[in-house]
Write a protein that holds these residues in place. Structure first.
Motif, PDB file in Angstrom:
ATOM      1  N   SER A   1       2.926  -0.667  -6.222  1.00 20.63           N
ATOM      2  CA  SER A   1       1.641  -0.175  -6.711  1.00 20.63           C
ATOM      3  C   SER A   1       0.537  -1.185  -6.435  1.00 20.63           C
ATOM      4  CB  SER A   1       1.720   0.103  -8.213  1.00 20.63           C
ATOM      5  OG  SER A   1       2.647   1.123  -8.472  1.00 20.63           O
ATOM      6  N   VAL A   2       0.850  -2.461  -6.578  1.00 22.86           N
ATOM      7  CA  VAL A   2      -0.135  -3.505  -6.283  1.00 22.86           C
ATOM      8  C   VAL A   2      -0.509  -3.450  -4.808  1.00 22.86           C
ATOM      9  CG1 VAL A   2      -0.584  -5.992  -6.285  1.00 22.86           C
ATOM     10  CG2 VAL A   2       0.684  -4.955  -8.179  1.00 22.86           C
ATOM     11  N   GLU A   3       0.458  -3.212  -3.938  1.00 20.68           N
ATOM     12  CA  GLU A   3       0.175  -3.101  -2.501  1.00 20.68           C
ATOM     13  C   GLU A   3      -0.734  -1.914  -2.200  1.00 20.68           C
ATOM     14  OE1 GLU A   3       4.169  -2.962  -0.935  1.00 20.68           O
ATOM     15  OE2 GLU A   3       4.111  -5.097  -0.444  1.00 20.68           O
ATOM     16  N   VAL A   4      -0.527  -0.807  -2.908  1.00 19.47           N
ATOM     17  CA  VAL A   4      -1.328   0.395  -2.665  1.00 19.47           C
ATOM     18  C   VAL A   4      -2.811   0.134  -2.903  1.00 19.47           C
ATOM     19  CG1 VAL A   4      -1.842   2.713  -3.579  1.00 19.47           C
ATOM     20  CG2 VAL A   4       0.503   2.074  -3.052  1.00 19.47           C
ATOM     21  N   VAL A   5      -3.148  -0.598  -3.965  1.00 17.44           N
ATOM     22  CA  VAL A   5      -4.573  -0.822  -4.284  1.00 17.44           C
ATOM     23  C   VAL A   5      -5.126  -2.092  -3.641  1.00 17.44           C
ATOM     24  CG1 VAL A   5      -4.558   0.549  -6.395  1.00 17.44           C
ATOM     25  CG2 VAL A   5      -4.042  -1.887  -6.504  1.00 17.44           C
ATOM     26  N   ASN A   6      -4.291  -2.816  -2.899  1.00 19.14           N
ATOM     27  CA  ASN A   6      -4.715  -4.012  -2.168  1.00 19.14           C
ATOM     28  C   ASN A   6      -4.238  -3.943  -0.725  1.00 19.14           C
ATOM     29  OD1 ASN A   6      -5.758  -5.992  -4.390  1.00 19.14           O
ATOM     30  ND2 ASN A   6      -3.873  -5.131  -5.221  1.00 19.14           N
ATOM     31  N   PRO A   7      -4.602  -2.883   0.008  1.00 17.24           N
ATOM     32  CA  PRO A   7      -4.015  -2.675   1.335  1.00 17.24           C
ATOM     33  C   PRO A   7      -4.361  -3.758   2.363  1.00 17.24           C
ATOM     34  CG  PRO A   7      -5.829  -1.171   0.980  1.00 17.24           C
ATOM     35  CD  PRO A   7      -5.582  -1.866  -0.312  1.00 17.24           C
TER      36      PRO A   7
ATOM     37  N   PHE B   1      -6.051  -7.025  -7.120  1.00 18.44           N
ATOM     38  CA  PHE B   1      -6.344  -5.964  -8.064  1.00 18.44           C
ATOM     39  C   PHE B   1      -5.032  -5.315  -8.448  1.00 18.44           C
ATOM     40  CE2 PHE B   1      -7.852  -1.687  -9.146  1.00 18.44           C
ATOM     41  CZ  PHE B   1      -8.824  -2.032 -10.069  1.00 18.44           C
ATOM     42  N   LEU B   2      -4.776  -5.176  -9.738  1.00 19.47           N
ATOM     43  CA  LEU B   2      -3.538  -4.587 -10.218  1.00 19.47           C
ATOM     44  C   LEU B   2      -3.840  -3.265 -10.878  1.00 19.47           C
ATOM     45  CD1 LEU B   2      -2.766  -7.911 -11.660  1.00 19.47           C
ATOM     46  CD2 LEU B   2      -0.953  -6.754 -10.471  1.00 19.47           C
ATOM     47  N   PHE B   3      -2.884  -2.393 -10.876  1.00 10.96           N
ATOM     48  CA  PHE B   3      -3.083  -1.189 -11.655  1.00 10.96           C
ATOM     49  C   PHE B   3      -1.839  -0.828 -12.411  1.00 10.96           C
ATOM     50  CE2 PHE B   3      -1.541   1.126  -7.878  1.00 10.96           C
ATOM     51  CZ  PHE B   3      -0.875   2.211  -8.419  1.00 10.96           C
TER      52      PHE B   3
ATOM     53  N   ILE C   1      -7.512   6.338  -4.381  1.00 11.79           N
ATOM     54  CA  ILE C   1      -6.560   5.454  -3.714  1.00 11.79           C
ATOM     55  C   ILE C   1      -6.800   5.470  -2.206  1.00 11.79           C
ATOM     56  CG2 ILE C   1      -4.104   5.089  -3.206  1.00 11.79           C
ATOM     57  CD1 ILE C   1      -4.886   4.329  -5.992  1.00 11.79           C
ATOM     58  N   ASN C   2      -7.007   6.643  -1.675  1.00 10.63           N
ATOM     59  CA  ASN C   2      -7.317   6.794  -0.254  1.00 10.63           C
ATOM     60  C   ASN C   2      -8.155   8.058  -0.106  1.00 10.63           C
ATOM     61  OD1 ASN C   2      -5.486   9.035  -0.139  1.00 10.63           O
ATOM     62  ND2 ASN C   2      -3.796   7.591   0.132  1.00 10.63           N
ATOM     63  N   SER C   3      -8.410   8.471   1.101  1.00 16.75           N
ATOM     64  CA  SER C   3      -9.312   9.608   1.323  1.00 16.75           C
ATOM     65  C   SER C   3      -8.786  10.926   0.763  1.00 16.75           C
ATOM     66  CB  SER C   3      -9.606   9.770   2.813  1.00 16.75           C
ATOM     67  OG  SER C   3      -8.404  10.022   3.507  1.00 16.75           O
ATOM     68  N   SER C   4      -7.480  11.007   0.498  1.00 14.88           N
ATOM     69  CA  SER C   4      -6.932  12.277   0.026  1.00 14.88           C
ATOM     70  C   SER C   4      -6.268  12.205  -1.343  1.00 14.88           C
ATOM     71  CB  SER C   4      -5.915  12.799   1.043  1.00 14.88           C
ATOM     72  OG  SER C   4      -4.829  11.895   1.135  1.00 14.88           O
TER      73      SER C   4
END
Length: 140
Positions: free
Chosen positions: A129-135, A2-4, A92-95
């Motif tokens: 950014s790609v890593e952030v949405v594909n943890p 998934f890319l953003f 992106i995450n819980s916060s």
């Protein structure tokens, strides 16, 4: 994969960032439509069909704003294209929630997050950014 693509206010960003334009999922604003500037490149992206498939939009949606007479016209290397994308607020995450346009891309053997973000998507996003949405995905 998934890319953003960060959809942020028109600030100049020098270093790659994953912070983007923060938003609240409770906001009542509707998604934002905008365009990315993309260049036709050989060998894979010299026709509107392949570029459209990459961004999940029709050829006509690219040909009209790019002033191309026919959606079936061949492209020349480095031809300028305006590709529509739609941004929205995403968690992106819980916060943290940020506004971005999410695209799905099937990673191929030999690809890395870096290669996909720099080659296929011409630095419209960063590998960070790609890593952030594909943890949970392995970056290769």
């Amino acid at each position: 994969l998934f890319l953003f693509f960060l959809c942020c206010d028109l600030q100049a960003v020098i270093e790659p960032t994953t912070s983007g334009y923060t938003c609240s999922l409770n906001q009542t604003t509707s998604p934002c439509q905008t365009y990315v500037y993309y260049r036709a490149v050989a060998p894979d992206f010299l026709d509107l069909a392949s570029v459209g498939d990459l961004f999940s939009v029709s050829r006509l949606m690219i040909s009209n704003p790019s002033n191309i007479s026919s959606p079936s016209s061949p492209l020349v290397p480095f031809q300028s294209l305006f590709v529509p994308i739609q941004c929205s607020c995403n968690r992106i995450n819980s916060s943290m929630s940020i506004s971005y346009a999410g695209l799905n891309y099937t990673i191929k053997a030999g690809n890395t997050f870096y290669l996909v973000s720099t080659n296929q998507f011409q630095n419209l996003t960063s590998y960070q950014s790609v890593e952030v949405v594909n943890p949970t995905l392995v970056p290769t």
